[in-house]
Design a protein around this motif. Structure first.
Motif, PDB file in Angstrom:
ATOM      1  N   ALA B 112      73.621   2.683   8.506  1.00  0.00           N
ATOM      2  CA  ALA B 112      72.333   1.989   8.375  1.00  0.00           C
ATOM      3  C   ALA B 112      71.606   2.459   7.117  1.00  0.00           C
ATOM      4  CB  ALA B 112      71.478   2.231   9.626  1.00  0.00           C
ATOM      5  N   ILE B 115      73.396   1.080   3.923  1.00  0.00           N
ATOM      6  CA  ILE B 115      73.152  -0.370   3.834  1.00  0.00           C
ATOM      7  C   ILE B 115      71.704  -0.607   3.388  1.00  0.00           C
ATOM      8  CG2 ILE B 115      72.900  -2.476   5.219  1.00  0.00           C
ATOM      9  CD1 ILE B 115      75.437  -1.502   6.780  1.00  0.00           C
ATOM     10  N   ALA B 116      70.781   0.157   3.964  1.00  0.00           N
ATOM     11  CA  ALA B 116      69.373   0.041   3.564  1.00  0.00           C
ATOM     12  C   ALA B 116      69.210   0.409   2.094  1.00  0.00           C
ATOM     13  CB  ALA B 116      68.501   0.935   4.442  1.00  0.00           C
ATOM     14  N   THR B 119      70.234  -2.307  -0.365  1.00  0.00           N
ATOM     15  CA  THR B 119      69.365  -3.475  -0.541  1.00  0.00           C
ATOM     16  C   THR B 119      68.429  -3.286  -1.736  1.00  0.00           C
ATOM     17  OG1 THR B 119      67.592  -2.670   0.910  1.00  0.00           O
ATOM     18  CG2 THR B 119      69.332  -3.972   1.955  1.00  0.00           C
ATOM     19  N   LEU B 128      78.857   0.029  -2.013  1.00  0.00           N
ATOM     20  CA  LEU B 128      78.993  -0.501  -0.653  1.00  0.00           C
ATOM     21  C   LEU B 128      79.979  -1.670  -0.639  1.00  0.00           C
ATOM     22  CD1 LEU B 128      77.631  -0.003   2.196  1.00  0.00           C
ATOM     23  CD2 LEU B 128      76.218  -2.004   1.678  1.00  0.00           C
ATOM     24  N   ARG B 129      79.888  -2.542  -1.620  1.00  0.00           N
ATOM     25  CA  ARG B 129      80.844  -3.663  -1.734  1.00  0.00           C
ATOM     26  C   ARG B 129      82.263  -3.121  -1.867  1.00  0.00           C
ATOM     27  NH1 ARG B 129      76.630  -5.527   0.301  1.00  0.00           N
ATOM     28  NH2 ARG B 129      75.180  -6.655  -1.002  1.00  0.00           N
ATOM     29  N   TYR B 132      83.543  -1.869   1.588  1.00  0.00           N
ATOM     30  CA  TYR B 132      83.981  -2.928   2.508  1.00  0.00           C
ATOM     31  C   TYR B 132      85.226  -3.629   1.966  1.00  0.00           C
ATOM     32  CZ  TYR B 132      80.095  -2.022   5.528  1.00  0.00           C
ATOM     33  OH  TYR B 132      79.238  -1.400   6.392  1.00  0.00           O
ATOM     34  N   LEU B 136      88.434  -4.085   4.225  1.00  0.00           N
ATOM     35  CA  LEU B 136      88.941  -5.431   4.523  1.00  0.00           C
ATOM     36  C   LEU B 136      90.360  -5.601   3.978  1.00  0.00           C
ATOM     37  CD1 LEU B 136      85.637  -7.422   3.773  1.00  0.00           C
ATOM     38  CD2 LEU B 136      86.700  -7.165   6.030  1.00  0.00           C
ATOM     39  N   ARG B 159      90.580 -11.831   4.962  1.00  0.00           N
ATOM     40  CA  ARG B 159      89.224 -11.321   4.770  1.00  0.00           C
ATOM     41  C   ARG B 159      88.220 -12.033   5.686  1.00  0.00           C
ATOM     42  NH1 ARG B 159      87.172  -8.421   0.183  1.00  0.00           N
ATOM     43  NH2 ARG B 159      84.914  -8.602   0.079  1.00  0.00           N
ATOM     44  N   SER B 163      86.241 -10.044   8.572  1.00  0.00           N
ATOM     45  CA  SER B 163      84.779 -10.114   8.504  1.00  0.00           C
ATOM     46  C   SER B 163      84.218 -10.672   9.809  1.00  0.00           C
ATOM     47  CB  SER B 163      84.330 -11.008   7.337  1.00  0.00           C
ATOM     48  OG  SER B 163      84.728 -10.464   6.095  1.00  0.00           O
ATOM     49  N   SER B 166      84.042  -7.889  12.451  1.00  0.00           N
ATOM     50  CA  SER B 166      82.991  -6.886  12.233  1.00  0.00           C
ATOM     51  C   SER B 166      81.576  -7.457  12.343  1.00  0.00           C
ATOM     52  CB  SER B 166      83.115  -6.280  10.827  1.00  0.00           C
ATOM     53  OG  SER B 166      84.204  -5.400  10.756  1.00  0.00           O
ATOM     54  N   ALA B 167      81.397  -8.678  11.835  1.00  0.00           N
ATOM     55  CA  ALA B 167      80.053  -9.226  11.636  1.00  0.00           C
ATOM     56  C   ALA B 167      79.152  -9.193  12.875  1.00  0.00           C
ATOM     57  CB  ALA B 167      80.143 -10.643  11.064  1.00  0.00           C
ATOM     58  N   PRO B 168      79.650  -9.613  14.059  1.00  0.00           N
ATOM     59  CA  PRO B 168      78.745  -9.612  15.218  1.00  0.00           C
ATOM     60  C   PRO B 168      78.263  -8.207  15.590  1.00  0.00           C
ATOM     61  CG  PRO B 168      80.729 -10.900  15.659  1.00  0.00           C
ATOM     62  CD  PRO B 168      80.967 -10.160  14.384  1.00  0.00           C
ATOM     63  N   TYR B 170      77.820  -5.601  13.344  1.00  0.00           N
ATOM     64  CA  TYR B 170      76.794  -5.256  12.351  1.00  0.00           C
ATOM     65  C   TYR B 170      75.495  -6.014  12.623  1.00  0.00           C
ATOM     66  CZ  TYR B 170      79.725  -2.357   9.411  1.00  0.00           C
ATOM     67  OH  TYR B 170      80.488  -1.326   8.932  1.00  0.00           O
TER      68      TYR B 170
END
Lengths: 209, 209
Positions: B112, B115-116, B119, B128-129, B132, B136, B159, B163, B166-168, B170
């Protein structure tokens, strides 16, 4: 003339308070989108919004309190759900709306900033949960109507479906950095529909009934 | 004895540098998980890690530079993909691993926090990119093997599938606040499999070929 000194005769009950709130929240949103949460300063916001510093401190207390109110306001202002008559149409509309928000210059930065702020602050975090709760609840009738029309299995959980539509787009914004476009939105909606059709979002209670 | 003064005879090529990096990254990770990115301070990290301040400033420069190196280290350290012999098994293992990470007290706060931080900071965001991207890419063979076994349509985009798993999870961590548990992980894996089976993750190029 500041917002606290409206023209004579222009004041209706709640008008001044509502105008002050709107100006302060607009300014706070602009600054959040521009510079993030870390440097958010109530005195600066008051000055930029043309509102007395004391008013802002008394009403919102802290930057986190102000961001929480901004999120509550965003939830109040949010558009009602789309009703296209089909679950595919509704979820595609929902996905495109999320994609539009997360690619709009101001909105995408604002969302990233409040999500970032929520990771470190319980007041902001609670307000963020309320915001998504309102959005997910507001769109739930899409799924309820689809069940009634026989487009989705009985017991399909609206919150799971709508989260599944949004999640891949938020993952792109916050994690992978992959582009958010109409193709990504449509794939997110289609994937959610595939899982609906397969019964994957039927809640255990409903499945056991 | 500090990390910069190892016991005589214990130094192998790269050993001292690697030990310093490990200590500094561990401390940075602890502080990120505990207090977030905003208050991350190189001098404090140096002191807590038992490393000279000058070494830390010279090597990492800024808190963002240090977080970027931490993310690169996390990518290097990350576990290889699971191979259960079936796409269902592999994606379920992947979802449960993500859920475990995002519910571990230290790891969830660390993710967290980065990721924060991403931003608001382009150096952290790029790191961060990369992180991931490594994750992936590392798990892509699950989908490639599934295509070879006839479990997934030709042209399925690994990919997109990974994704979707993982997405739900995150989204729960960062947006809705809904609980992250084994049921949520298994539903995420099942929903991704439903969309794979329906051909929703087949790329347009493959579909046109």
């Amino acid at each position: 003339m500041t917002l606290e000194e409206p023209a004579p005769g222009s004041v209706r009950p709640g008008g001044r308070t509502a105008r002050i709130r709107a100006a302060v929240l607009r300014t706070a949103g602009d600054l959040l989108a521009e510079r993030g949460f870390a440097t958010l300063d109530l005195a600066e916001i008051a000055a930029a919004a043309g509102v007395g510093k004391t008013t802002v401190y008394r009403r919102w207390g802290t930057p986190a309190g102000l961001v929480a109110d901004l999120l509550d306001d965003m939830a109040e202002q949010s558009l009602p759900r789309t009703d296209t008559g089909s679950l595919r149409g509704d979820l595609t509309a929902n996905a495109r709306l999320v994609a539009k928000t997360l690619t709009d210059r101001r909105q995408s930065r604002l969302f990233a900033a409040v999500i970032a702020a929520a990771t470190g602050d319980p007041v902001t975090s609670a307000a963020l949960r309320r915001f998504y709760d309102v959005r997910l609840t507001e769109w739930a009738p899409c799924v309820e109507d689809a069940i009634a029309r026989g487009e989705a299995p009985a017991g399909t959980d609206p919150r799971a479906v709508l989260s599944a539509v949004s999640a891949p787009l938020y993952y792109r914004l916050l994690a992978s950095g992959d582009p958010i476009d109409e193709a990504a939105a449509d794939t997110a909606a289609r994937a959610a529909l595939d899982a609906v059709a397969a019964g994957t979002f039927v809640t255990r209670q409903a499945a056991d009934a």
